[in-house]
Scaffold this motif. Structure first.
Motif, mmCIF file in Angstrom:
data_model
loop_
_atom_site.group_PDB
_atom_site.id
_atom_site.type_symbol
_atom_site.label_atom_id
_atom_site.label_comp_id
_atom_site.label_asym_id
_atom_site.label_seq_id
_atom_site.Cartn_x
_atom_site.Cartn_y
_atom_site.Cartn_z
ATOM 1 N N PHE A 1 -3.122 -1.231 5.391
ATOM 2 C CA PHE A 1 -2.885 -1.004 6.818
ATOM 3 C C PHE A 1 -2.952 0.497 7.110
ATOM 4 N N LEU A 2 -3.443 0.851 8.285
ATOM 5 C CA LEU A 2 -3.435 2.231 8.751
ATOM 6 C C LEU A 2 -2.518 2.334 9.958
ATOM 7 N N HIS A 3 -1.705 3.390 9.996
ATOM 8 C CA HIS A 3 -0.803 3.566 11.136
ATOM 9 C C HIS A 3 -1.537 4.242 12.279
ATOM 10 N N ALA A 4 -1.205 3.821 13.483
ATOM 11 C CA ALA A 4 -1.910 4.304 14.669
ATOM 12 C C ALA A 4 -1.787 5.809 14.872
ATOM 13 N N ASN A 5 -0.723 6.423 14.349
ATOM 14 C CA ASN A 5 -0.548 7.864 14.596
ATOM 15 C C ASN A 5 -1.194 8.742 13.530
ATOM 16 N N LEU A 6 -1.910 8.133 12.568
ATOM 17 C CA LEU A 6 -2.626 8.922 11.568
ATOM 18 C C LEU A 6 -3.798 9.654 12.218
ATOM 19 N N THR A 7 -4.049 10.876 11.796
ATOM 20 C CA THR A 7 -5.255 11.560 12.253
ATOM 21 C C THR A 7 -6.452 10.983 11.508
ATOM 22 N N LEU A 8 -7.640 11.187 12.068
ATOM 23 C CA LEU A 8 -8.836 10.661 11.422
ATOM 24 C C LEU A 8 -9.025 11.255 10.040
ATOM 25 N N ALA A 9 -8.712 12.538 9.894
ATOM 26 C CA ALA A 9 -8.887 13.194 8.599
ATOM 27 C C ALA A 9 -7.977 12.563 7.548
ATOM 28 N N ASP A 10 -6.706 12.317 7.912
ATOM 29 C CA ASP A 10 -5.765 11.702 6.969
ATOM 30 C C ASP A 10 -6.179 10.278 6.623
ATOM 31 N N ALA A 11 -6.618 9.523 7.648
ATOM 32 C CA ALA A 11 -7.034 8.137 7.413
ATOM 33 C C ALA A 11 -8.278 8.086 6.536
ATOM 34 N N ALA A 12 -9.218 8.993 6.793
ATOM 35 C CA ALA A 12 -10.442 9.020 5.988
ATOM 36 C C ALA A 12 -10.126 9.298 4.528
ATOM 37 N N GLU A 13 -9.158 10.177 4.298
ATOM 38 C CA GLU A 13 -8.765 10.487 2.922
ATOM 39 C C GLU A 13 -8.152 9.261 2.255
ATOM 40 N N MET A 14 -7.382 8.466 3.023
ATOM 41 C CA MET A 14 -6.730 7.277 2.479
ATOM 42 C C MET A 14 -7.739 6.216 2.056
ATOM 43 N N VAL A 15 -8.796 6.038 2.840
ATOM 44 C CA VAL A 15 -9.703 4.917 2.596
ATOM 45 C C VAL A 15 -10.844 5.259 1.633
ATOM 46 N N ARG A 16 -10.954 6.526 1.238
ATOM 47 C CA ARG A 16 -12.051 6.895 0.342
ATOM 48 C C ARG A 16 -11.980 6.157 -0.987
ATOM 49 N N PHE B 1 -7.978 -2.928 14.890
ATOM 50 C CA PHE B 1 -8.558 -2.506 13.613
ATOM 51 C C PHE B 1 -9.535 -1.376 13.858
ATOM 52 N N VAL B 2 -9.870 -0.655 12.787
ATOM 53 C CA VAL B 2 -10.901 0.373 12.848
ATOM 54 C C VAL B 2 -11.941 0.084 11.775
ATOM 55 N N HIS B 3 -13.169 0.475 12.058
ATOM 56 C CA HIS B 3 -14.258 0.324 11.101
ATOM 57 C C HIS B 3 -14.401 1.614 10.318
ATOM 58 N N LEU B 4 -14.872 1.497 9.092
ATOM 59 C CA LEU B 4 -15.026 2.663 8.230
ATOM 60 C C LEU B 4 -15.876 3.746 8.891
ATOM 61 N N ARG B 5 -16.920 3.369 9.606
ATOM 62 C CA ARG B 5 -17.772 4.385 10.231
ATOM 63 C C ARG B 5 -17.038 5.144 11.337
ATOM 64 N N ASP B 6 -16.002 4.524 11.943
ATOM 65 C CA ASP B 6 -15.203 5.236 12.937
ATOM 66 C C ASP B 6 -14.480 6.418 12.307
ATOM 67 N N LEU B 7 -14.154 6.269 11.007
ATOM 68 C CA LEU B 7 -13.382 7.302 10.324
ATOM 69 C C LEU B 7 -14.263 8.389 9.722
ATOM 70 N N LEU B 8 -15.432 7.997 9.255
ATOM 71 C CA LEU B 8 -16.254 8.933 8.498
ATOM 72 C C LEU B 8 -17.359 9.587 9.318
ATOM 73 N N ILE B 9 -17.800 8.931 10.376
ATOM 74 C CA ILE B 9 -18.849 9.504 11.226
ATOM 75 C C ILE B 9 -18.189 9.998 12.505
ATOM 76 N N ARG B 10 -17.844 11.263 12.530
ATOM 77 C CA ARG B 10 -17.093 11.824 13.650
ATOM 78 C C ARG B 10 -17.412 13.311 13.781
#
Length: 301
Positions: free
Chosen positions: A77-92, A112-121
């Motif tokens: 699970f990802l928390h809604a208040n995570l920044t994209l950078a922190d979330a991207a690091e978690m899912v790598r 939910f969020v898709h992986l490309r939402d986190l990495l392509i920004r």
């Protein structure tokens, strides 16, 4: 199984779902499963492979979504208040493409969020949070049939659904691939871990998360039905407590077998049973109760 055959199975599932009246065609004239089987038996055009496919699809119709879902204990699970950078690091380090987003506990899934939402920004979006990119997520009751869920998710073009229990809490998640695999078997790609080799006869050990149907297929014998859906759940129910490594539980032999089997907890993942060993049980011990561990025997004495 080739993906072309998988697509054939899915089309058959859609057709059967519509005929049984559990898809978007509900409300039209329905046909019972027994009538459908009679029609298939009387059909002289279907070849043996097509008949087998339809039989397997009908058999899968008895499965429930909660039997094929990924339980919440395994979900990232990802928390809604995570920044994209922190979330991207978690899912790598993960292998998934879609992640449920929560705003509070795991029962508070907001999308939910898709992986490309986190990495392509853009590079200058350091303040953007996951909550701002969350997409609406589909929800399914755990009691929904696999065929109906598959037809519904394909019709709505949904690839991920949150599975809810009878109390409205999050029981887990299910993907379109999970539902298709229930019909056609495992679909492996280059990102999947290598499947466990399947040896002839009863395996020496299995994953504790296997549901009862998969366990029966893998082990060659069935566990008694009860208020559980996995091998680990069976062990917990028989022991009457949380299992610990070394616990042993006998499985009674069916009427046509000379002896039963012994299941042993080999490994835990937190409080969950991760690996279970299987050994034949001598006939004289086929009906003994669940075995205490050495630690428990010492404590009692």
């Amino acid at each position: 199984m080739p993906r072309t055959l998988a697509r054939l199975v899915v089309r058959a599932a859609d057709a059967i779902t519509a005929l049984l009246g559990v898809g978007h065609a509900a409300g039209r004239e329905r046909i019972s499963e027994a009538d459908l089987r009679d029609l298939i038996a009387a059909n002289t055009v279907l070849d043996p492979v097509e008949r087998r496919i339809i039989d397997e699809v009908l058999a899968a119709g008895a499965s429930l979504v909660r039997e094929v879902m990924m339980p919440r204990t395994d979900v990232v699970f990802l928390h809604a208040n995570l920044t994209l950078a922190d979330a991207a690091e978690m899912v790598r380090a993960e292998t998934h493409t879609r992640y449920p987003v929560v705003d509070g506990t795991h029962d508070d899934v907001v999308g939910f969020v898709h992986l490309r939402d986190l990495l392509i920004r853009p590079e200058d979006d350091g303040c953007v949070t996951i909550g701002e990119l969350t997409r609406e997520v589909k929800r399914l009751p755990g009691s929904k049939r696999v065929l109906a869920a598959l037809s519904e998710m394909r019709r709505e073009r949904q690839h991920l659904a949150v599975v809810e229990d009878e109390y409205g809490g999050t029981a887990g998640i299910v993907t379109l691939e999970d539902l298709i695999e229930e019909l056609v078997g495992e679909i492996h790609d280059e990102y999947d871990a290598a499947p466990e080799p399947v040896a002839a006869g009863v395996p020496a050990e299995v994953d504790g998360r296997l549901n009862l149907a998969d366990f029966a297929e893998r082990a060659g014998f069935e566990l008694p039905p009860g208020p559980y859906e996995t091998v680990g759940g069976y062990l917990m129910a028989r022991l009457g407590r949380l299992p610990v490594a070394g616990d042993e539980v006998p499985v009674p032999a069916p009427d046509d077998a000379p002896s039963g089997w012994r299941l042993r907890v080999l490994e835990l993942d937190g409080r969950r049973v991760a690996r279970v060993g299987i050994t034949p049980l001598p006939l004289a011990q086929a009906v003994i109760p669940a075995t205490r561990t050495a630690t428990e025997r010492a404590r009692v004495s």
